[in-house]
Design a protein around this motif. Sequence first.
Motif, PDB file in Angstrom:
ATOM      1  N   MET A   1       0.372  -1.115  -0.503  1.00  0.00           N
ATOM      2  CA  MET A   1      -0.155   0.466  -0.309  1.00  0.00           C
ATOM      3  C   MET A   1       0.981   1.176  -0.077  1.00  0.00           C
ATOM      4  N   ARG A  99      12.449  -1.837  -4.224  1.00  0.00           N
ATOM      5  CA  ARG A  99      10.934  -1.059  -4.282  1.00  0.00           C
ATOM      6  C   ARG A  99      11.038  -0.358  -5.585  1.00  0.00           C
ATOM      7  N   VAL A 101       7.312   1.597  -7.367  1.00  0.00           N
ATOM      8  CA  VAL A 101       6.003   2.303  -6.851  1.00  0.00           C
ATOM      9  C   VAL A 101       5.688   2.447  -8.294  1.00  0.00           C
ATOM     10  N   SER A 136      10.454  -5.588  -4.958  1.00  0.00           N
ATOM     11  CA  SER A 136       8.836  -5.284  -4.341  1.00  0.00           C
ATOM     12  C   SER A 136       8.723  -4.177  -5.582  1.00  0.00           C
ATOM     13  N   GLU A 138       4.933  -1.609  -6.270  1.00  0.00           N
ATOM     14  CA  GLU A 138       3.341  -1.527  -5.952  1.00  0.00           C
ATOM     15  C   GLU A 138       3.137  -1.060  -6.950  1.00  0.00           C
TER      16      GLU A 138
END
Length: 163
Positions: A1, A99, A101, A136, A138
């Motif tokens: 999230m 990560r 995003v 990772s 998102e």
Amino acid sequence: MVKSNELPHLRRCVELAAEALAEGDEPFGSVLVGEDGEVLAEDHNRVASGDRTRHPEFELARWSAAHLTPEQRAAASVYTSGEHCPMCAAAHAWVGLGRIVYVASSEQLSAWLDELGVPAPPVRTLPINEVAPGVSVEGPVSELAEQVRELHRRFHTKAPQQR
């Protein structure tokens, strides 16, 4: 999230994508952020130069390899207006960035471009984790996706001589 303190980075990605569009390039923008939240580098698409590898995500991977330790790269996050293409996902994984995003997914972008009658790209569209399974990821981020869609609509509905 996605956390609320990450939205400014994603908004900056949309701004960078708009800057690319203003320069006659495809609207993509990305920001590299360190573990402490500091913006380390940013870029937008530069493929209009004729070098189709000049994606901002690829440039940030190169920059990070030259300027950050492996530990700093692993702790960093890449925020981007659109999900990495296979080339950029591979570069991200090869240099050991953390990560990702993204605002708009490759699936969304493909659907939008199909609606506009834009031919498919020469490289197959894949989700990041199909190319880089250990990263990772998102996204998409629905509250900004329509802005990205509009930038792509504007780019692809310009007259060819204006691109």
